[in-house]
Design an enzyme around this catalytic site. Sequence first.
Site, PDB file in Angstrom:
ATOM      1  N   HIS A  62      44.443  67.981  90.130  1.00 52.16           N
ATOM      2  CA  HIS A  62      44.397  68.582  88.799  1.00 52.16           C
ATOM      3  C   HIS A  62      44.140  69.778  88.671  1.00 52.16           C
ATOM      4  O   HIS A  62      43.292  70.413  89.377  1.00 52.16           O
ATOM      5  CB  HIS A  62      43.242  67.369  88.004  1.00 52.16           C
ATOM      6  N   ASP A 169      37.309  73.028  92.256  1.00 50.03           N
ATOM      7  CA  ASP A 169      37.570  71.784  91.363  1.00 50.03           C
ATOM      8  C   ASP A 169      38.440  71.749  90.142  1.00 50.03           C
ATOM      9  O   ASP A 169      37.855  72.236  88.972  1.00 50.03           O
ATOM     10  CB  ASP A 169      36.227  71.155  91.303  1.00 50.03           C
ATOM     11  N   GLU A 201      41.978  65.545  83.964  1.00 51.44           N
ATOM     12  CA  GLU A 201      41.249  64.718  84.847  1.00 51.44           C
ATOM     13  C   GLU A 201      39.803  64.762  84.642  1.00 51.44           C
ATOM     14  O   GLU A 201      39.186  63.548  84.865  1.00 51.44           O
ATOM     15  CB  GLU A 201      41.545  65.105  86.301  1.00 51.44           C
ATOM     16  N   GLU A 202      39.370  65.922  84.113  1.00 51.91           N
ATOM     17  CA  GLU A 202      37.854  65.788  83.913  1.00 51.91           C
ATOM     18  C   GLU A 202      37.599  65.133  82.755  1.00 51.91           C
ATOM     19  O   GLU A 202      36.169  65.009  82.351  1.00 51.91           O
ATOM     20  CB  GLU A 202      37.345  67.323  84.030  1.00 51.91           C
ATOM     21  N   ASP A 224      41.785  66.025  95.634  1.00 50.28           N
ATOM     22  CA  ASP A 224      40.712  66.412  94.765  1.00 50.28           C
ATOM     23  C   ASP A 224      39.460  66.987  95.770  1.00 50.28           C
ATOM     24  O   ASP A 224      39.631  67.097  96.991  1.00 50.28           O
ATOM     25  CB  ASP A 224      40.063  65.481  94.045  1.00 50.28           C
ATOM     26  N   HIS A 311      30.934  71.746  90.175  1.00 44.01           N
ATOM     27  CA  HIS A 311      30.726  71.832  88.898  1.00 44.01           C
ATOM     28  C   HIS A 311      29.621  73.081  88.487  1.00 44.01           C
ATOM     29  O   HIS A 311      29.138  73.199  87.521  1.00 44.01           O
ATOM     30  CB  HIS A 311      30.264  70.685  88.057  1.00 44.01           C
TER      31      HIS A 311
HETATM   32 ZN   LIG Z   1      38.128  67.183  90.423  1.00 46.87          ZN
END
Ligand SMILES: [Zn+2]
Length: 345
Positions: A62, A169, A201-202, A224, A311
């Site tokens: 992603h 990410d 995706e998130e 991922d 994150h």
């Molecule tokens: Zn991810």
Amino acid sequence: MNEEFLFELLSTGSVSGNEAELEKKIYDHMQGRADTVSVDELGNVTAAVNPSAPFKVLLAGHADEIGLMVSAVGSDGCLMVTHIGGIYPTTYPGHKVRVYTKNGVVYGAVANSREISKNKELEASDLRIDIGAKDREDALRYVELGDTVTFDTDVRRLLNDRISGRALDDRVGAYIVMEALSKAKEKGATVGCYAVSTTGEETTGNGAYFSASRIRPNVCIAVDVTYTSDNCGIGIAETGDVSVGKGPVICNNPSIHKKLNALLRSCAAKLNMDIQTEAASGRTGTDGDTVHKTGIGVPFALVSIPLRYMHNPAEVASLKDIQDCIDLLSEFLISCTQDMDLKPF
Ligand SMILES: [Zn+2]
């Protein structure tokens, strides 16, 4: 490794729903590195090798990142925001941020004080972004409601082969699937190979849904990042013993296909590559879950890059792990055959 292209991707904003700038860079980069390169209405970029082959393998990474979205502007000109994806609100106060507007980036600072820094229950709606505007009217000359926001961070090389940056990410995953596809083309893959840098995706999973519904792959590998147990006290019993720098991570869970995992393991063995294993008791929380349930159902596996501080404004990964993922997935693509039998018995 094409480090320049990787760093270019990692320096670009791509908050979920606002991925076009990043996707365009991938689209341009992949010209001549695949048999076909296309973009759909959402901005998903699909690079394909052997597009007329009947057996199709999809690699999905992603392109979107978590962040904030401007929800309102106060009379003092400060921006109010809501969260896009799974952010940690307490990581924002005191940070520089970028607001992505239709006329380019507007910079800001997230308000902080002793009071704010003590609030462990902070939510995105408590954050205020100071862009230097005199009042609401002044702010709205530059920023629109719905504009997206990220930390104003750089990607840096750390010691050894480590890198640090915002939203590795999963821009590293988008990079890996494209590089693996190009390498599989060079090495003479025979099945239909598709690499997609997915949107959303998130938040919604819409990119994976659109891509898989249209490509209709026979199998999928989602690519991922995953949490590591090598710091911050994350226990190994629940998800496994995973470290940065020790190789690609293969996942066991109820929906991941065991024969695909076995093939990935045999490819790693052939390459003399160390790999790691993680466990998920239910959904994987990746595009793999979405692709799995498209069309008549798609068997899938998950290859993950070990990532510290997921994150957060400064995530940490290993360039060697990233290169190993590229090598493993290109080997996987050239090992797939038109008559692969995935039935368990
Ligand atoms: Zn991810």
